[in-house]
Design a protein around this motif. Structure first.
Motif, PDB file in Angstrom:
ATOM      1  N   SER A 206       0.929  -1.252   0.127  1.00  0.00           N
ATOM      2  CA  SER A 206       0.284   0.195   0.254  1.00  0.00           C
ATOM      3  C   SER A 206       0.558   1.876  -0.105  1.00  0.00           C
ATOM      4  O   SER A 206       1.563   0.881   0.797  1.00  0.00           O
ATOM      5  N   GLY A 207       0.378   2.818  -0.433  1.00  0.00           N
ATOM      6  CA  GLY A 207       0.598   3.785  -0.552  1.00  0.00           C
ATOM      7  C   GLY A 207       0.909   4.353  -1.672  1.00  0.00           C
ATOM      8  O   GLY A 207       1.031   3.711  -2.886  1.00  0.00           O
ATOM      9  N   GLU A 208       0.823   5.385  -1.488  1.00  0.00           N
ATOM     10  CA  GLU A 208       0.753   6.446  -3.122  1.00  0.00           C
ATOM     11  C   GLU A 208       2.080   7.129  -3.452  1.00  0.00           C
ATOM     12  O   GLU A 208       2.851   6.098  -4.646  1.00  0.00           O
ATOM     13  N   ASP A 209       3.178   7.499  -2.576  1.00  0.00           N
ATOM     14  CA  ASP A 209       3.898   8.326  -3.176  1.00  0.00           C
ATOM     15  C   ASP A 209       5.090   7.510  -2.308  1.00  0.00           C
ATOM     16  O   ASP A 209       6.752   7.699  -2.191  1.00  0.00           O
ATOM     17  N   ALA A 210       4.783   6.438  -1.645  1.00  0.00           N
ATOM     18  CA  ALA A 210       5.752   6.191  -0.688  1.00  0.00           C
ATOM     19  C   ALA A 210       5.425   4.283   0.739  1.00  0.00           C
ATOM     20  O   ALA A 210       3.641   5.348   0.779  1.00  0.00           O
TER      21      ALA A 210
END
Length: 308
Positions: A206-210
């Motif tokens: 999971s995570g968008e940018d990190a």
């Protein structure tokens, strides 16, 4: 006919090229058409390569090594080697475009590839919380909660090392027993920062940018759960890129190319090997670079003895 061809464009290959070109050997370096620059191209900040006290981005470091090699006369070609004939005094290298190059000496520096989980977000978040090298990236996870995937010695070593920085380290293993040696297991068991998550495999990141967490699937009952973390270290092994030399060069039990002592000399005269492809233990950019130096010097001495 060339004097020397270098296969591989990581720190070992480019360092070998720098030394070979400064010796006037005018090497041809064959970089991959899609993976030029090696594993450092997937690394963000590199802080443990000598000479860069402020750190340097992995791709920038590789660009500088290439620039330095080309400055002294190295020719770089971007294509994949499809066939390698080392049976005679003249070595023949065939490329994907059909071209065949010949040389009196070859340096094989194709490196190794970290085994990956094969998840969709693994590549996307590489360098943004997903890593395959604790020594390279552990420093960036100070006081963070992270996880290590694996059950062998490498995983235990990585987990123990990461406790120097992280506040919490989970070890995720698909079984309820470890493959690691007893001493490495005990070291991890005794570390209060390490917690084991047994019978579990990572099925999502999971995570968008990190990285913000992972989805785990229980290997016994199939149930899924979420684990909040800020970093994921994959330590399920690595494989040396030796497919081109199977049946042509002697290999070690670990699958790396066998060399004579601390030299780069392989089982075939005129063929030298350097970097991760001969190193099952350290696998660092600086040790690969040093190995490339050895290979270039060995090749130079070999060619001098031939009178080339």
């Amino acid at each position: 006919m060339r004097q020397i061809i270098i296969i591989g464009s990581g720190p070992a290959g480019y360092t070998a090229a720098i030394y070979a070109s400064r010796a006037g050997l005018e090497p041809l370096l064959l970089a991959s058409s899609v993976e030029s620059g090696g594993e450092l191209m997937n690394t963000t900040e590199v802080e443990n390569f000598p000479g860069f006290p402020e750190g340097i981005q992995g791709p920038e470091l590789m660009d500088k090594l290439q620039e330095q090699a080309e400055k002294f006369g190295t020719t770089v070609a971007y294509d994949d080697v499809t066939e390698l004939d080392v049976s005679g005094d003249v070595k023949k290298v065939t490329l994907g475009n059909g071209e065949t190059h010949e040389a009196h000496a070859v340096i094989f520096a194709t490196g190794s590839a970290y085994r990956k989980l094969g998840l969709a977000d693994e590549e996307r978040l590489s360098g943004h919380g997903v890593s395959w090298c604790a020594t390279c990236d552990g420093f960036f996870f100070k006081e963070k909660t992270i996880a290590v995937v694996g059950g062998g010695d490498s995983a235990m070593e990585e987990a123990t090392f990461l406790t120097r920085f992280a506040s919490k380290v989970y070890v995720i293993h698909r079984k309820d027993t470890l493959r690691a040696s007893k001493i490495m297991q005990q070291r991890a068991f005794d570390n209060e920062k390490i917690e084991f998550v047994w019978n579990s495999e990572v099925v999502g990141i999971s995570g968008e940018d990190a990285v913000t967490g992972v989805t785990l699937r229980n290997t016994t009952d199939g149930t899924e759960s979420n684990l909040d973390i800020q970093g994921l270290f994959v330590a399920i092994g690595n494989d040396p890129r030796t497919h081109l030399v199977h049946g042509k060069l002697d290999l070690t039990p670990e699958g790396t190319i066998a060399v004579d002592g601390r030299s780069s000399k392989t089982s075939v005269s005129g063929v030298f090997a350097a970097g991760d492809v001969i190193d099952p233990t350290y696998r660092q950019a600086v040790t690969a670079a040093a190995s490339g130096t050895v290979a270039a010097l060995d090749a130079e001495h070999y060619l001098a003895a031939l009178g080339e």
